[in-house]
Design a protein around this motif. Structure first.
Motif, PDB file in Angstrom:
ATOM      1  N   GLY A  48       1.603  -5.508  -4.258  1.00 30.48           N
ATOM      2  CA  GLY A  48       1.584  -4.200  -4.909  1.00 30.48           C
ATOM      3  C   GLY A  48       0.710  -3.163  -4.231  1.00 30.48           C
ATOM      4  O   GLY A  48       0.584  -2.044  -4.730  1.00 30.48           O
ATOM      5  N   CYS A  49       0.121  -3.498  -3.086  1.00 33.35           N
ATOM      6  CA  CYS A  49      -0.799  -2.577  -2.411  1.00 33.35           C
ATOM      7  C   CYS A  49      -0.166  -1.969  -1.162  1.00 33.35           C
ATOM      8  O   CYS A  49       0.487  -2.659  -0.387  1.00 33.35           O
ATOM      9  CB  CYS A  49      -2.088  -3.302  -1.998  1.00 33.35           C
ATOM     10  SG  CYS A  49      -3.135  -3.784  -3.382  1.00 33.35           S
ATOM     11  N   THR A  50      -0.384  -0.679  -0.997  1.00 36.99           N
ATOM     12  CA  THR A  50      -0.037   0.017   0.235  1.00 36.99           C
ATOM     13  C   THR A  50      -1.298   0.061   1.085  1.00 36.99           C
ATOM     14  O   THR A  50      -2.244   0.789   0.774  1.00 36.99           O
ATOM     15  CB  THR A  50       0.456   1.444  -0.057  1.00 36.99           C
ATOM     16  OG1 THR A  50       1.611   1.381  -0.891  1.00 36.99           O
ATOM     17  CG2 THR A  50       0.801   2.173   1.234  1.00 36.99           C
ATOM     18  N   VAL A  51      -1.329  -0.736   2.139  1.00 40.41           N
ATOM     19  CA  VAL A  51      -2.550  -0.931   2.932  1.00 40.41           C
ATOM     20  C   VAL A  51      -2.464  -0.110   4.213  1.00 40.41           C
ATOM     21  O   VAL A  51      -1.486  -0.199   4.960  1.00 40.41           O
ATOM     22  CB  VAL A  51      -2.762  -2.417   3.258  1.00 40.41           C
ATOM     23  CG1 VAL A  51      -3.985  -2.603   4.157  1.00 40.41           C
ATOM     24  CG2 VAL A  51      -2.933  -3.212   1.957  1.00 40.41           C
ATOM     25  N   HIS A  52      -3.489   0.697   4.458  1.00 36.58           N
ATOM     26  CA  HIS A  52      -3.575   1.535   5.648  1.00 36.58           C
ATOM     27  C   HIS A  52      -4.614   0.984   6.619  1.00 36.58           C
ATOM     28  O   HIS A  52      -5.643   0.442   6.204  1.00 36.58           O
ATOM     29  CB  HIS A  52      -3.979   2.964   5.278  1.00 36.58           C
ATOM     30  CG  HIS A  52      -2.861   3.781   4.732  1.00 36.58           C
ATOM     31  ND1 HIS A  52      -2.923   5.150   4.641  1.00 36.58           N
ATOM     32  CD2 HIS A  52      -1.638   3.430   4.258  1.00 36.58           C
ATOM     33  CE1 HIS A  52      -1.791   5.615   4.127  1.00 36.58           C
ATOM     34  NE2 HIS A  52      -1.006   4.585   3.878  1.00 36.58           N
TER      35      HIS A  52
END
Length: 230
Positions: free
Chosen positions: A55-59
């Motif tokens: 569920g995480c959008t990781v940059h």
């Protein structure tokens, strides 16, 4: 201080120290340094993988890390280099959607910055190996596509000023890591991708050389965590 990953007590990460990066995320340009803390449990070294929480959008955010060589408080900028043991290449990973939700609520960023494997780290570099840490190139690519490519000369607050500021608030201790900010071009990474990063500089004859590189595969974080937003 090649053992900083195991002996350091904290990771101090400077936020928005590159103007173009602050602007690309719609943030205000800071008028003084500010920082947040990351746990040392977030370190990961090659060839171990980066883990993406559900569920995480990781940059990715590529950074020059400064390794502290001895304990100090209230360190004057003029004395700051005496406390630097060396440097390292680092990535400050951010669960951006979690961070955005926390910012809207006025909450800390600790969770979005502190997952296991969210501070990928390269080899320790002796201080003498980098003639001028404010003339260092930082680059990052994902699956062979360039994402970030900038120079530490674009820092708004240089390393002595950062050490002075942080140490006026909390003691810097042997093995601590100071992350100095990231240039523009941050973006998402996903499961199945490969992220590469590098650090280098130009020699006196004008030739560029990478001093440190690192590569990480990206996998799904094991366990039952799944971020569903606010």
């Amino acid at each position: 201080m090649s053992s900083f990953v195991t002996v350091g007590r904290k990771i101090v990460a400077i936020g928005r120290n590159y103007r173009d990066h602050a602007l690309e995320l719609g943030n205000k340009i800071p008028t003084a340094p500010f920082f947040f803390l990351k746990p040392t449990s977030s370190y990961v070294t090659p060839p171990n993988p980066i883990e993406i929480p559900g569920g995480c959008t990781v940059h990715h955010e590529v950074e020059l890390g400064v390794v502290i060589g001895k304990d100090g408080r209230n360190i004057a900028a003029s004395q700051a280099w005496d406390y630097v043991s060396g440097y390292t290449l680092a990535l400050d990973l951010t669960a951006r959607n979690m961070q955005d939700d926390a910012k809207k609520k006025g909450l800390p960023w600790s969770a979005s910055k502190g997952f296991d494997t969210f501070t990928p780290i390269g080899a320790f570099l002796e201080k003498s190996s980098i003639p001028d840490p404010h003339q260092v190139r930082l680059w990052c690519d994902v699956d062979g596509t360039s994402r970030q490519d900038g120079w530490t000369s674009d820092m708004m607050f240089q390393i002595p000023q950062l050490i002075e500021h942080v140490s006026s608030i909390m003691a810097l201790q042997t093995g601590d890591l100071l992350l100095t900010g990231t240039p523009k071009g941050v973006g998402p990474i996903g499961v199945g991708q490969t992220i590469r990063a590098g650090l280098g500089f130009k020699s006196p004859d004008g030739k560029y050389q990478d001093l440190s590189t690192m590569e990480f595969p990206v996998i799904a974080k094991p366990g039952n965590f799944y971020y569903r937003g606010s």
